[in-house]
Design a protein around this motif. Sequence first.
Motif, PDB file in Angstrom:
ATOM      1  N   ASP A 222       0.819  -1.221   0.000  1.00  8.95           N
ATOM      2  CA  ASP A 222       0.000   0.000   0.000  1.00  8.95           C
ATOM      3  C   ASP A 222       0.847   1.262   0.000  1.00  8.95           C
ATOM      4  N   LEU A 223       2.182   1.134   0.080  1.00  8.86           N
ATOM      5  CA  LEU A 223       3.030   2.312   0.249  1.00  8.86           C
ATOM      6  C   LEU A 223       2.874   3.292  -0.913  1.00  8.86           C
ATOM      7  N   THR A 224       2.917   2.794  -2.133  1.00  5.44           N
ATOM      8  CA  THR A 224       2.819   3.696  -3.291  1.00  5.44           C
ATOM      9  C   THR A 224       1.485   4.436  -3.308  1.00  5.44           C
ATOM     10  N   GLU A 225       0.425   3.724  -2.969  1.00  6.71           N
ATOM     11  CA  GLU A 225      -0.900   4.361  -2.958  1.00  6.71           C
ATOM     12  C   GLU A 225      -0.967   5.463  -1.903  1.00  6.71           C
ATOM     13  N   ARG A 226      -0.389   5.180  -0.721  1.00 12.29           N
ATOM     14  CA  ARG A 226      -0.437   6.187   0.370  1.00 12.29           C
ATOM     15  C   ARG A 226       0.438   7.390   0.026  1.00 12.29           C
ATOM     16  N   GLN A 227       1.566   7.145  -0.650  1.00 12.11           N
ATOM     17  CA  GLN A 227       2.408   8.270  -1.055  1.00 12.11           C
ATOM     18  C   GLN A 227       1.715   9.109  -2.121  1.00 12.11           C
ATOM     19  N   ASP A 228       1.083   8.436  -3.099  1.00 12.36           N
ATOM     20  CA  ASP A 228       0.392   9.165  -4.167  1.00 12.36           C
ATOM     21  C   ASP A 228      -0.759   9.993  -3.622  1.00 12.36           C
ATOM     22  N   LEU A 229      -1.335   9.565  -2.514  1.00 13.63           N
ATOM     23  CA  LEU A 229      -2.434  10.312  -1.910  1.00 13.63           C
ATOM     24  C   LEU A 229      -2.013  11.750  -1.617  1.00 13.63           C
ATOM     25  N   TYR A 230      -0.734  11.930  -1.220  1.00 19.74           N
ATOM     26  CA  TYR A 230      -0.226  13.268  -0.884  1.00 19.74           C
ATOM     27  C   TYR A 230       0.509  13.913  -2.053  1.00 19.74           C
ATOM     28  N   LEU A 231       1.108  13.107  -2.918  1.00 16.09           N
ATOM     29  CA  LEU A 231       1.895  13.677  -4.006  1.00 16.09           C
ATOM     30  C   LEU A 231       1.026  14.081  -5.198  1.00 16.09           C
ATOM     31  N   PRO A 233      -1.871  16.115  -6.669  1.00 19.52           N
ATOM     32  CA  PRO A 233      -2.702  17.273  -6.264  1.00 19.52           C
ATOM     33  C   PRO A 233      -4.195  16.977  -6.300  1.00 19.52           C
ATOM     34  N   LEU A 234      -4.637  16.049  -7.133  1.00 21.84           N
ATOM     35  CA  LEU A 234      -6.059  15.767  -7.255  1.00 21.84           C
ATOM     36  C   LEU A 234      -6.594  14.974  -6.078  1.00 21.84           C
ATOM     37  N   THR A 235      -5.724  14.183  -5.428  1.00 23.33           N
ATOM     38  CA  THR A 235      -6.190  13.347  -4.315  1.00 23.33           C
ATOM     39  C   THR A 235      -5.683  13.857  -2.968  1.00 23.33           C
ATOM     40  N   ARG A 236      -4.956  14.934  -2.977  1.00 27.00           N
ATOM     41  CA  ARG A 236      -4.324  15.444  -1.749  1.00 27.00           C
ATOM     42  C   ARG A 236      -5.387  15.899  -0.747  1.00 27.00           C
ATOM     43  N   PRO A 237      -5.314  15.433   0.482  1.00 25.51           N
ATOM     44  CA  PRO A 237      -6.294  15.860   1.498  1.00 25.51           C
ATOM     45  C   PRO A 237      -6.075  17.323   1.883  1.00 25.51           C
ATOM     46  N   ILE A 256       3.984  20.578   2.772  1.00 22.68           N
ATOM     47  CA  ILE A 256       3.728  19.528   3.769  1.00 22.68           C
ATOM     48  C   ILE A 256       3.343  18.225   3.072  1.00 22.68           C
ATOM     49  N   ALA A 257       2.515  18.303   2.027  1.00 26.83           N
ATOM     50  CA  ALA A 257       2.089  17.095   1.321  1.00 26.83           C
ATOM     51  C   ALA A 257       3.289  16.375   0.702  1.00 26.83           C
ATOM     52  N   GLY A 261       4.591  12.768   1.691  1.00 24.64           N
ATOM     53  CA  GLY A 261       4.595  11.748   0.637  1.00 24.64           C
ATOM     54  C   GLY A 261       5.948  11.106   0.450  1.00 24.64           C
ATOM     55  N   PHE A 262       7.010  11.930   0.452  1.00 24.40           N
ATOM     56  CA  PHE A 262       8.346  11.381   0.216  1.00 24.40           C
ATOM     57  C   PHE A 262       8.954  10.754   1.461  1.00 24.40           C
ATOM     58  N   SER A 263       8.412  11.040   2.641  1.00 23.61           N
ATOM     59  CA  SER A 263       8.991  10.508   3.887  1.00 23.61           C
ATOM     60  C   SER A 263       8.371   9.193   4.322  1.00 23.61           C
ATOM     61  N   LEU A 264       7.144   8.926   3.895  1.00 23.06           N
ATOM     62  CA  LEU A 264       6.460   7.729   4.376  1.00 23.06           C
ATOM     63  C   LEU A 264       7.212   6.451   3.986  1.00 23.06           C
ATOM     64  N   GLN A 265       7.213   5.493   4.896  1.00 24.47           N
ATOM     65  CA  GLN A 265       7.772   4.161   4.663  1.00 24.47           C
ATOM     66  C   GLN A 265       6.783   3.119   5.179  1.00 24.47           C
ATOM     67  N   ALA A 266       6.897   1.930   4.619  1.00 27.49           N
ATOM     68  CA  ALA A 266       6.047   0.834   5.100  1.00 27.49           C
ATOM     69  C   ALA A 266       6.481   0.445   6.504  1.00 27.49           C
ATOM     70  N   ASN A 267       5.554   0.425   7.445  1.00 24.17           N
ATOM     71  CA  ASN A 267       5.876   0.029   8.819  1.00 24.17           C
ATOM     72  C   ASN A 267       5.072  -1.186   9.278  1.00 24.17           C
ATOM     73  N   LEU A 268       4.472  -1.871   8.335  1.00 21.96           N
ATOM     74  CA  LEU A 268       3.822  -3.144   8.628  1.00 21.96           C
ATOM     75  C   LEU A 268       4.512  -4.233   7.821  1.00 21.96           C
ATOM     76  N   ARG A 269       5.035  -5.231   8.502  1.00 23.83           N
ATOM     77  CA  ARG A 269       5.737  -6.322   7.832  1.00 23.83           C
ATOM     78  C   ARG A 269       4.932  -7.613   7.957  1.00 23.83           C
ATOM     79  N   ILE A 270       5.007  -8.437   6.912  1.00 27.40           N
ATOM     80  CA  ILE A 270       4.272  -9.702   6.942  1.00 27.40           C
ATOM     81  C   ILE A 270       4.836 -10.588   8.046  1.00 27.40           C
TER      82      ILE A 270
END
Length: 789
Positions: A222-231, A233-237, A256-257, A261-270
Motif C-alpha cells: 500500500d506504500l505507493t498508494e499512500r504516497q500518491d495520496l499526498y503527491l 494534487p487531485l487526491t491530496r487531502p 507539507i504534502a 509523501g516522500f517521507s512515508l515508509q512501510a511500517n507493517l511487515r508480513i
Amino acid sequence: MRLNRAALINTGILALTMLLVSVILVLGTDTGGEEPLEELAIGQPSPETFIAPRSTDPIVDEDATEQERQKARNSVSTRYRNDNEATLTVIREVNSFFTDLRDVAIDESLIPEEEETTTSTTVEQTTSSTEPGETTSSTTTTTTEPPTTTTTTLPRRSIEEQEVIMGVRHPTLTLAIPSFVVLYNNDLDRVALGEDAVFPEVENESLEIVREELTRGIKPSDLTERQDLYLNPLTRPPIFVIGLPLEEQVMAREAIARLVGFSLQANLRIDDEATIAEREAAAAAVEPVTITYRQGDTIVKEGQPISSIEFQAIQQLGLYEPEVTGGTSRVAMALFGVLAVLLAAFFLWRIAPAQWTEPRHMALLAILLVLAALMSRLPAVVAVDNRALGYLLPAVAIGFLAAILFDPRTAVVLAIPMAGFTALSTVDIAFTVYAGIATVVPVAFVSRVSSRRQLRVAVLLSAITVAPVAATLEWVFGDGDIAMSAVWAFAGAVIAGLISLGLVSFLESAFGITTALGLLDLLDRNHPALRLIEEQAPGTFNHSMLVGALAGRAARAIDADPLLAQAAAWYHDLGKVALPQYFVENQFGVSNPHDTLPPEESAQIIRSHVTEGLKLAKRYRLPGDVTDGIRMHHGTSLMRYFYHRALEIDPDVDPNLFRHHGVKPKQKEMAIVMISDATEAAARAYAHNEDPTASGLKTVVETVVTEKIDDGQLDESQLTFGDLTKIKAELVRALMGYYHARVPYPGFPGPQVVEGGATPALPTTTDGTEGGTKEESGDVHEPADGEDG
C-alpha cells in the motif's frame, strides 16, 4: 593409423570388460524361474470387479480432506506486525529535516566574534517521539536570555544557498525543500517585525500527519498508494496551518504534502510465522473427509483405474492378496553390467578425451570395473547369518585406486557402477547406498597427499568416516546390529585401504601411470639418478634442489600438482652428468672450456644435455610425466650468449642454429619448471653481483617470465595470466627467503656492488631467460646454459 589401432584395442578391452562384469554379476545368482505376475497398484487397471462383502470402516479420503484443509488455509488472511524501527526512522528523518532547515538558515561564519557573546538566543524546539503503543506528544520550548539583539539580526544565507545545502542533506525531499525554505525565511521576517512565529505550526502539522499515517499502519503493497495520496494534487487531502497568512497556505499545503509523501515508509511487515500458524490451525480444525462402502457396494469395476480409496477398501476387506513375483532376470542383470561399463567409459571419455583414448588407461579402468563387480558380491556371501558383516564391502579400495591412479573425478564416476553392481548383487538399499558413499569418501583425503604418511592417514580417516555412515544406513534401512555395522565398516575400510595402497605400486609400474606414490619415490634423495647427479655434477644437483623447491611452491599457488613439479625439477638437468665441466655451476676454480670453442660447438654441447637426459631417464625408468621436465624445461628457447658471439663473427648467422631442440611445455607443471629453472639461475647471478633486495628479485622474476612469454615458450601450456601472476608472487617470496639478509662478519669480504644500484644486471643465458651480459656486470665467466649464474 595409430589412432585407429588404439581405438580397436580400446573396443576389445571394453568388450572383454563387459563380458567379465556380466558373468560376475550373473554367475551363482538365484534369479528364480517364475514370470512376474500382475500386482494390485494405485492408478493401474483393476484385474477384476471388487464388491464389498461387508461394510468397511470409514476410510479417510486424503485428497478431499487436503482440499478442504487448503480452503481453510486460504480463508485466513495474511497477518502483519508493526515495524517500530521503520516508524521511528520516519519520525527521526522528519525531525532532522526541520532541525537542518533552522540550522541552514543562519550563516554562522558571518557572525562577528563580539556579537556572538551578546546575541540573544531564541530556541524554538519541537520534539516528538512515538514509541509503539504510546500516544503522540508535541512540545514547544522557548528560552530567552537578556537580549541586546534578536535572532533575526543574525546574518542569513541566501535562499538559493539554503536550498542547495538542504538538497545535499535531504536529497529525497528536493521537491519540498524550496517551499519550506521560503516559508521559514518568511517566518523569520515576521518575527523580526515583532510578530509571532507561525512556522512551528507548519512543523507540528507535518509531524501530526506523519504520525497519523504511521499509526494507521502502511503495508509494503500500500506504500505507493499512500504516497500518491499526498503527491497527487487531485487526491491530496486538505491541509490548513493555523496562523499562517492565506497567501502562504497553498505553499504550505503543497510543501507539507510533499514532505509527508516522500517521507512515508512501510511500517507493517508480513508476519510469516503468525500467518502460517493460523492457517495450519485452521487446517487442523477441519475434520477428515471419510468414505464408507456398505455391504454389496461395488468398489471398482474390472479395467477401471484403482484410486487410493478403492485400494484401501480392497486391502481392508482382504479381497486381493498380492502375488509374489519371480526374481531378477539374468539377462537384465547382464544388460545392466554392460550399460554400467559403457556409461562409465563414456563419461570418463567426455571428461578427458585425450587420456581415455590410450589403451593402457582403458585397460586399467577395466581392471577397476571388474574388481568393483567382484567386491559387490561380498555382502551376499558373508552376510548370510550376520547382516552387519555385509559392511566389510571394500568399496573404499575402488575410491583409493581411482583417485590415486587417475584423478578424483574418475573416483566419483566409478561410484555409480560400484553402487549399481551392489544393488544387483544384494538387492539391499543400505548396502547399495553404502557402496556409492564409500567409493567417494577417499577422494577427500587423497587428493592432496604429499607423503606416504599422509596416505596412511587418509586410509584411517576414510575408515573413520564410513563407520557412522554404515551405522546410520543400518539404522534407517536395515534390521541388523547398528554398532557392529560400524565396526565391520571400519575394519573393511582399513583393510581395503591398505590393500589398495599395495596395489597402486604394482599397477602404476605395470601400466606406466605416474601417481603420488611414484612421485614420492622419485623425491627420495637416495634415488640412484639423484645420487648420480650429486656425485658427477654437484653444482647441478644443488641447482636442481633449489629449482624443485621453487617449482613446488609455485605449483601449490595455482592448485597444480606440486609433487610432479618438484620431481620434474629435480631431474630436469639429469643429462648434465655426461659433460658436467661444460656447465658453469660445476666450474669451480677452473677456466671455462667454452672460451676456446666456436659458438656453434658450444651450443651443440649445451643442447646435448637434454638428449643425454632422456637416455638416462629411460635407463632409470623415470615416468613419462617426469621425463617431460627434461624434454620441456628449455623448450625451443634461444641460447642468446652463443648466438651473440656468433653474430660478432658472422652477422648473417641463422638464429635457429642456437635454439634448443626441445618441446614447449604443455602442462602447467612443466611450464612452472621452465620458469623456476630460469628464475633460479637469474636470481643467483643477481645475488652474485650485488646485495639482493625485494624490488630487485621482483625485477628478476618479471624479466624472466616476460622473456618466456615474448619468446612464445608458454604458448602451448595451460597457464593463464592469472596463474602467472600467482606464480611470480610465490617465486619472489621464495627467493626473498633464500637470499635473506645476513649479519656482516668482520674481516670477511663483502658482496660486489654494481654501479647504478637498484636494478639488477642480469646475465645473458643460453636459453634466453635473462637480459644484459655478464661483461656488463663485471663477471669474467659467462654461464654456459643459462641455468646458473
